[in-house]
Design a protein around this motif. Sequence first.
Motif, short mmCIF file in Angstrom:
data_model
loop_
_atom_site.label_atom_id
_atom_site.label_comp_id
_atom_site.label_asym_id
_atom_site.label_seq_id
_atom_site.Cartn_x
_atom_site.Cartn_y
_atom_site.Cartn_z
N TYR A 174 -18.14 17.90 -37.28
CA TYR A 174 -17.57 18.64 -36.15
C TYR A 174 -18.45 18.51 -34.91
O TYR A 174 -17.97 18.18 -33.82
N TYR A 175 -19.73 18.77 -35.07
CA TYR A 175 -20.64 18.74 -33.92
C TYR A 175 -20.67 17.35 -33.30
O TYR A 175 -20.62 17.19 -32.08
N GLN A 176 -20.71 16.33 -34.16
CA GLN A 176 -20.77 14.96 -33.66
C GLN A 176 -19.49 14.57 -32.94
O GLN A 176 -19.52 14.04 -31.81
N ILE A 177 -18.34 14.81 -33.56
CA ILE A 177 -17.07 14.37 -32.98
C ILE A 177 -16.76 15.13 -31.70
O ILE A 177 -16.29 14.54 -30.70
N ILE A 178 -17.00 16.43 -31.67
CA ILE A 178 -16.73 17.21 -30.46
C ILE A 178 -17.54 16.66 -29.29
O ILE A 178 -17.01 16.44 -28.19
N ASN A 179 -18.82 16.41 -29.51
CA ASN A 179 -19.65 15.92 -28.42
C ASN A 179 -19.31 14.49 -28.02
O ASN A 179 -19.33 14.14 -26.84
N GLN A 180 -18.95 13.67 -28.99
CA GLN A 180 -18.52 12.31 -28.66
C GLN A 180 -17.26 12.32 -27.80
O GLN A 180 -17.15 11.58 -26.82
N VAL B 233 -16.11 14.73 -25.85
CA VAL B 233 -16.38 15.24 -24.51
C VAL B 233 -17.06 14.17 -23.65
O VAL B 233 -16.72 13.99 -22.48
N ARG B 234 -18.00 13.45 -24.23
CA ARG B 234 -18.67 12.39 -23.47
C ARG B 234 -17.70 11.28 -23.09
O ARG B 234 -17.75 10.75 -21.97
N GLU B 235 -16.78 10.93 -24.01
CA GLU B 235 -15.78 9.91 -23.69
C GLU B 235 -14.88 10.35 -22.54
O GLU B 235 -14.53 9.56 -21.67
N ARG B 236 -14.53 11.62 -22.54
CA ARG B 236 -13.60 12.13 -21.51
C ARG B 236 -14.29 12.32 -20.16
O ARG B 236 -13.71 12.05 -19.12
N ALA C 271 -20.58 18.94 -25.14
CA ALA C 271 -19.75 20.15 -25.19
C ALA C 271 -20.59 21.41 -25.08
O ALA C 271 -21.73 21.47 -25.54
N ASN C 272 -19.99 22.44 -24.48
CA ASN C 272 -20.53 23.79 -24.60
C ASN C 272 -20.07 24.32 -25.96
O ASN C 272 -18.87 24.50 -26.18
N SER C 273 -21.00 24.53 -26.86
CA SER C 273 -20.59 24.93 -28.21
C SER C 273 -21.61 25.85 -28.85
O SER C 273 -22.79 25.87 -28.50
N LEU C 274 -21.10 26.62 -29.81
CA LEU C 274 -21.90 27.54 -30.61
C LEU C 274 -21.54 27.33 -32.07
O LEU C 274 -20.37 27.10 -32.39
N ARG D 74 -12.24 15.51 -38.54
CA ARG D 74 -12.19 14.76 -37.29
C ARG D 74 -11.03 15.24 -36.41
O ARG D 74 -11.19 15.46 -35.20
N LEU D 75 -9.85 15.41 -37.01
CA LEU D 75 -8.69 15.85 -36.24
C LEU D 75 -8.90 17.26 -35.68
O LEU D 75 -8.52 17.55 -34.53
N HIS D 76 -9.50 18.12 -36.47
CA HIS D 76 -9.76 19.50 -36.03
C HIS D 76 -10.77 19.50 -34.88
O HIS D 76 -10.60 20.22 -33.88
N ALA D 77 -11.82 18.70 -35.04
CA ALA D 77 -12.86 18.62 -34.00
C ALA D 77 -12.30 18.05 -32.70
O ALA D 77 -12.61 18.53 -31.60
N GLU D 78 -11.45 17.03 -32.82
CA GLU D 78 -10.84 16.45 -31.62
C GLU D 78 -9.92 17.46 -30.94
O GLU D 78 -9.87 17.53 -29.70
N ALA D 79 -9.21 18.26 -31.73
CA ALA D 79 -8.36 19.31 -31.15
C ALA D 79 -9.21 20.32 -30.39
O ALA D 79 -8.81 20.80 -29.32
N ALA D 80 -10.39 20.64 -30.92
CA ALA D 80 -11.27 21.59 -30.25
C ALA D 80 -11.75 21.03 -28.92
O ALA D 80 -11.78 21.74 -27.90
N ALA D 81 -12.13 19.75 -28.91
CA ALA D 81 -12.58 19.13 -27.67
C ALA D 81 -11.44 19.10 -26.65
O ALA D 81 -11.64 19.39 -25.46
#
Length: 247
Positions: A18-24, A26-29, A36-39, A217-224
């Motif tokens: 999750y942490y990796q995919i969310i940040n990836q 956000v950086r791509e976008r 990402a701002n995340s907790l 991965r799908l869940h993390a991408e949805a969060a981003a």
Amino acid sequence: MRTIGLIGGLSWESTVIYYQIINQRVRERLGGSHSANSLIWSVDYTTVEDLIFADRWEEVSTLLVDAGRKLEDLGADVLLICSNTFNRVADQVAQTSSVPVLHIVDAVGAGVRARGMRKVGLLGTRFTMEEPFYRDRLAAQGFEVVVPEREQRELIHRVIFDELVRGVLKESSRNAYAQIIADLANDGAEGVVLGCTEIELLIDESYSGIPVFPSARLHAEAAANFALAPESAHRLMAAGSPSDWST
């Protein structure tokens, strides 16, 4: 950018995804060195594992509701339970939260819909494969869901808890999972949902004759996507509509 709150440690092996995919994402976008701002509120996995095997789901709900409140108090604008099995209590977390809770099944459903599929196989813990909370939510989105035979379900379940949540990846287990996916394909499955976040540590489409849907991965991408969405799309997603989650 909205702040993402992750209820993790279920297990931490997949929370890393999750942490990796969310940040990836956000950086791509956003480009550059954005992240990402995340907790993350990471619980002791043995505690919750013991509870689910004792069928003490009310206590699981209390624990995760408390984790969600702590994340919300720290500034989270959206919550995710980083597990398929533990989304069994997602509705209880959502009922006590003033911020949206993105359900993992809705993220998976958006991924399946984007591929134009109607019949999918489901791998996961025994709870996920056999209880209605997961299959019914997918079915409500218009998908037919098939699960492996009982002996295969027991093997999948055992590998998850005896190996994957402990970071153990065995080639024999990978081969067994690949055969189970092949059997689901023979039963008409057009794709297979990896409905345990740890399974994608073991297997991907290179071991499958049909497309796989990696739930973490799908869940993390949805969060981003949620964190970066304009206000109009954000309102739809917050209301529970997964239609734009894969954008």
